[in-house]
Design an enzyme around this catalytic site. Structure first.
Site, PDB file in Angstrom:
ATOM      1  N   LEU A   1     -55.628  17.272   7.708  1.00 53.89           N
ATOM      2  CA  LEU A   1     -55.611  16.547   8.973  1.00 53.89           C
ATOM      3  C   LEU A   1     -54.768  17.262  10.020  1.00 53.89           C
ATOM      4  O   LEU A   1     -53.575  17.527   9.805  1.00 53.89           O
ATOM      5  CB  LEU A   1     -55.087  15.121   8.757  1.00 53.89           C
ATOM      6  N   ASP A   2     -55.390  17.566  11.174  1.00 51.71           N
ATOM      7  CA  ASP A   2     -54.720  18.179  12.323  1.00 51.71           C
ATOM      8  C   ASP A   2     -54.032  19.495  11.975  1.00 51.71           C
ATOM      9  O   ASP A   2     -53.019  19.874  12.570  1.00 51.71           O
ATOM     10  CB  ASP A   2     -53.688  17.204  12.922  1.00 51.71           C
ATOM     11  N   GLU A   3     -54.592  20.229  11.012  1.00 57.83           N
ATOM     12  CA  GLU A   3     -54.017  21.498  10.576  1.00 57.83           C
ATOM     13  C   GLU A   3     -54.938  22.680  10.851  1.00 57.83           C
ATOM     14  O   GLU A   3     -54.593  23.817  10.537  1.00 57.83           O
ATOM     15  CB  GLU A   3     -53.703  21.452   9.073  1.00 57.83           C
TER      16      GLU A   3
END
Length: 281
Positions: free
Chosen positions: A224-226
């Site tokens: 997530l969001d990486e």
């Protein structure tokens, strides 16, 4: 003359630029734009070349590039420069990025062809209809997420989408769908990553009393969001700003950042470099 874009990466070594330009020259190619980058940390070489050529067909160029690239261990792609990128946009209940992308597309500012809008809510079916874009309402719940994602992927593949844009689509994609869309799905996150990942970043930012809020466009991955970051920008705020003020101000930043990321991706200016990106603007 037919216009093409060649992107490539390979282990760095002397003579790559000379070899690529010579290959194109020998086939009547005229280089119109070229950029390169050497990543000394990884030892990789990256290049983007836009050229014109009318002596060979697209298929013949691909076949000859395959043989040329093998000794260099090149990861390469050849694109027709004048072909808009088929795109599907996914959205939830925040429509500012969707509205901005549709306007830019119809205004000729983005080299894309929006083939469909997918949403887990009905809020923007009229907006999609005003641009003559098919709207697909696919509700998502915990018990039906697998079926919903299967339907989403079916639409993406049926439209031949080369790009999927998560324009404030406030759902976490499964690992399986992330893998199926690897390298062709862009998300906009309303913070300056890696700060304030996950849910409600404006609330997190307000709680920390930040003086800058930001937005980040990145490729979607299972983490997530990486995902690899494509573009970021910020807006200045102060202690008087409420969460609502941050949210309102952030909408413009989100729209601009996402539009730039979509433009660069659709112009084949973004190359993956591990968990980072190389962008030839």
């Amino acid at each position: 003359m037919n216009a093409y874009i060649l992107t490539l990466s390979c282990p760095d070594r002397p003579g790559i630029v000379h070899a690529v330009s010579g290959f194109l020259f020998e086939r009547g190619g005229n280089i119109e734009e070229a950029a390169q980058y050497n990543d000394h940390g990884t030892g990789l070489f990256f290049m983007r070349v836009q050229f014109a050529c009318d002596q060979l067909t697209f298929e013949d160029l691909r076949a000859q590039l395959k043989a040329f690239a093998e000794p260099f261990q090149m990861d390469w792609k050849l694109h027709a420069a004048n072909q808009p990128m088929r795109t599907v946009i996914m959205v939830s209940r925040e429509g500012h990025c969707l509205n901005d992308l549709l306007f830019r597309w119809k205004s000729g500012l983005l080299p894309v062809e929006v083939r469909a809008v997918i949403s887990n809510h009905r809020d923007f079916y009229q907006l999609a209809a005003s641009y003559n874009v098919p709207f697909h309402h696919i509700p998502v719940a915990g018990s039906t997420k697998a079926q919903a994602e299967a339907r989403q992927l079916e639409i993406v593949e049926a439209e031949g989408a080369e790009l999927v844009v998560l324009a404030r689509y406030m759902q976490i994609l499964s690992n399986g769908l992330c893998q199926r869309l690897a390298g062709r799905a862009i998300n906009i996150h309303h913070s300056f990553l890696p700060s304030f990942k996950g849910a409600k970043p404006y609330y997190q930012a307000h709680d920390r009393g930040v003086k800058l809020i930001g937005a980040t466009a990145h490729y979607v991955t299972a983490d997530l969001d990486e995902g690899p970051i494509i573009e970021q920008d910020v807006a200045r705020v102060d202690h008087n700003c409420t969460v609502e003020d941050l949210t309102a101000l952030g909408r413009d930043t989100e729209s601009l950042v996402l539009a730039r990321a979509v433009k660069w991706h659709s112009e084949h200016r973004v190359l993956l470099d591990g968990h980072k990106t190389v962008i030839f603007k």
